[in-house]
Design a protein around this motif. Structure first.
Motif, PDB file in Angstrom:
ATOM      1  N   THR A  52      42.968  30.820  32.561  1.00 51.26           N
ATOM      2  CA  THR A  52      42.209  31.877  32.701  1.00 51.26           C
ATOM      3  C   THR A  52      43.151  33.223  32.403  1.00 51.26           C
ATOM      4  OG1 THR A  52      42.472  32.311  35.193  1.00 51.26           O
ATOM      5  CG2 THR A  52      40.599  30.884  34.241  1.00 51.26           C
ATOM      6  N   GLN A  53      44.324  33.005  32.376  1.00 53.84           N
ATOM      7  CA  GLN A  53      45.354  34.069  32.104  1.00 53.84           C
ATOM      8  C   GLN A  53      46.474  33.602  31.474  1.00 53.84           C
ATOM      9  OE1 GLN A  53      45.676  37.440  33.212  1.00 53.84           O
ATOM     10  NE2 GLN A  53      43.302  36.951  33.983  1.00 53.84           N
ATOM     11  N   HIS A  71      47.672  38.574  28.209  1.00 57.29           N
ATOM     12  CA  HIS A  71      47.114  37.235  28.854  1.00 57.29           C
ATOM     13  C   HIS A  71      45.555  37.293  28.380  1.00 57.29           C
ATOM     14  CE1 HIS A  71      50.744  37.509  31.203  1.00 57.29           C
ATOM     15  NE2 HIS A  71      50.729  36.527  31.267  1.00 57.29           N
ATOM     16  N   ASP A 102      41.935  34.509  28.327  1.00 54.25           N
ATOM     17  CA  ASP A 102      41.066  33.325  28.669  1.00 54.25           C
ATOM     18  C   ASP A 102      41.001  32.305  27.861  1.00 54.25           C
ATOM     19  OD1 ASP A 102      39.492  31.551  30.343  1.00 54.25           O
ATOM     20  OD2 ASP A 102      37.941  33.027  30.614  1.00 54.25           O
ATOM     21  N   LYS A 103      41.828  31.252  28.040  1.00 54.65           N
ATOM     22  CA  LYS A 103      41.677  30.195  27.317  1.00 54.65           C
ATOM     23  C   LYS A 103      41.123  29.056  27.741  1.00 54.65           C
ATOM     24  CE  LYS A 103      43.993  31.578  23.252  1.00 54.65           C
ATOM     25  NZ  LYS A 103      43.794  31.445  21.903  1.00 54.65           N
ATOM     26  N   ALA A 104      40.346  28.902  28.943  1.00 48.63           N
ATOM     27  CA  ALA A 104      39.853  27.779  29.598  1.00 48.63           C
ATOM     28  C   ALA A 104      39.214  26.850  28.728  1.00 48.63           C
ATOM     29  CB  ALA A 104      38.961  28.382  30.863  1.00 48.63           C
ATOM     30  N   GLN A 146      50.437  29.765  31.254  1.00 49.04           N
ATOM     31  CA  GLN A 146      50.077  31.043  31.640  1.00 49.04           C
ATOM     32  C   GLN A 146      51.692  31.501  31.828  1.00 49.04           C
ATOM     33  OE1 GLN A 146      48.131  31.413  35.384  1.00 49.04           O
ATOM     34  NE2 GLN A 146      49.022  33.642  35.572  1.00 49.04           N
TER      35      GLN A 146
END
Length: 379
Positions: free
Chosen positions: A178-179, A187, A189-191, A332
């Motif tokens: 998410t970061q 940063h 969101d790459k969930a 992250q």
């Protein structure tokens, strides 16, 4: 033995360093040397695991691993792979990606950094499954018995390693992803990306590992059928030869080795961008390192090092587990390559030291048993 095994590595090192000087002078020479050391330190555990698999294969497939395999390792993972990363993430054609890597190195590094969450999730899950399947298997020889004995009991639960891997992936997607770290310190969101890439890594492991395991089981059945014939040959005075993995079994084990090597290469390729953006110097340095990893693998097989130092394989797999978790954390947070490489070296060094101590204890026990036998017979 050393020259025969490492001869090609020495030759590639000399050629690579000379090419670096011709390409960019002594500065390039230093960069290539550093990258070579980085690759060797990060991939030492790879060599130990490779040796454990390679010793099961016959001479032909061992040679394939050292010829075609090294071409895949050097040109595929250390040269083509960084370009493919950029091409996919930036939606560019391969030629455009190469042109970008040569003409705009800063932009090239930015694109690779942005693609890191997907790379880390794929490689992390693949390596994590290798580690989990190892520690949940009940083995005759245990290194950290206080930990491995209860884990071996838990390993009797079907699909436990897959469940744990998916839980770790889900936690990573909900926290680190998410970061996710991007270029310039941003940063995002790459969930979703991390989830899809992680599942792809898990599927890749299950397909390749499953096929190799299937054909390895077939080989074991063949060995059992030939066991009686080997016993008769031994009684008749003929030398007894072990059945080496060949055919489809060896092919899928070779495929498994290449995917494993690719997963190990992720951290080396990504770490190289912290040192240089130049894909030529990167290919030279990482290529030299990859050659030494291959030579070290052969050396371990031919010397029977894994049979003598029985905890080495354990140490390598613990290093794999550590590397898998580190890859997921780097989605992250930035972790220095020195830390990544040191963890693997420390774990393998510890397992080697434990193996040496074990061998000394066994030798001392055999010596004491021999002394008691001599005294008894004398009486």
């Amino acid at each position: 033995m050393v020259l025969k095994t490492f001869g090609w590595s020495f030759a590639v090192t000399a050629l690579g360093l000379v090419a670096a000087i011709l390409f960019g002078g002594w500065t390039a020479f230093g960069i290539v040397a550093i990258l070579s050391i980085l690759e060797i330190s990060l991939s030492f555990d790879n060599a130990v695991v490779n040796a454990g698999i390679l010793k099961k294969m016959n001479a032909f497939w061992q040679k394939i691993f050292l010829t075609i395999g090294i071409l895949i390792a050097v040109f595929g993972m250390r040269l083509v792979f960084p370009v493919v990363i950029v091409a996919v993430s930036a939606q560019l054609g391969p030629i455009e990606a190469v042109d970008l890597a040569l003409s705009d190195k800063d932009r090239y590094q930015e694109l690779v950094t942005d693609a890191h969450p997907a790379i880390a999730a794929f490689g992390g899950m693949f390596l994590l499954m290798i580690f989990l399947d190892f520690i949940f298997e009940d083995r005759d020889i245990k290194w950290l018995g206080w930990l491995e004995r209860p884990l071996a009991k838990l390993g009797k639960i079907d699909m436990l390693s897959v469940c744990i891997a998916l839980v770790i992936l889900l936690i990573s997607a909900m926290t680190f992803a998410t970061q996710a770290h991007q270029h310039g310190g941003a940063h995002v969101d790459k969930a979703e990306t991390v989830l899809l890439s992680g599942i792809a890594g898990l599927i890749t492991y299950m397909i390749v590992g499953g096929l190799s395991g299937f054909f390895e089981d077939k080989l074991e059945e063949e060995e059992e059928r030939e066991h009686e014939e080997e016993e008769r040959a031994e009684r008749s005075g003929k030398p007894r030869t072990a059945v080496a993995m060949a055919g489809k079994a060896a092919f899928f084990m070779f495929l498994y080795l290449e995917v494993l090597d690719a997963s190990f290469s992720f951290d080396g390729v990504i770490g190289a961008f912290a040192i240089t953006n130049d894909i030529v110097l990167m290919a030279l340095g990482l290529g030299i390192g990859a050659m030494y990893v291959r030579s070290l693998t052969v050396y371990l097989v031919r010397q029977g090092t894994l049979d003598e130092y029985v905890y080495l394989e354990h140490g390598a797999h613990y290093a794999i587990g550590a590397l898998a978790l580190i890859l997921l954390v780097t989605i992250q947070y930035e972790i220095h390559e020195l830390i990544t490489g040191s963890i693997g070296v420390i774990l393998i060094g510890w397992s080697f030291w434990s193996s040496v101590r074990r061998n000394k204890r066994l030798a001392a026990a055999e010596g004491n048993a021999g002394d008691k036998t001599e005294v008894t017979s004398g009486v």
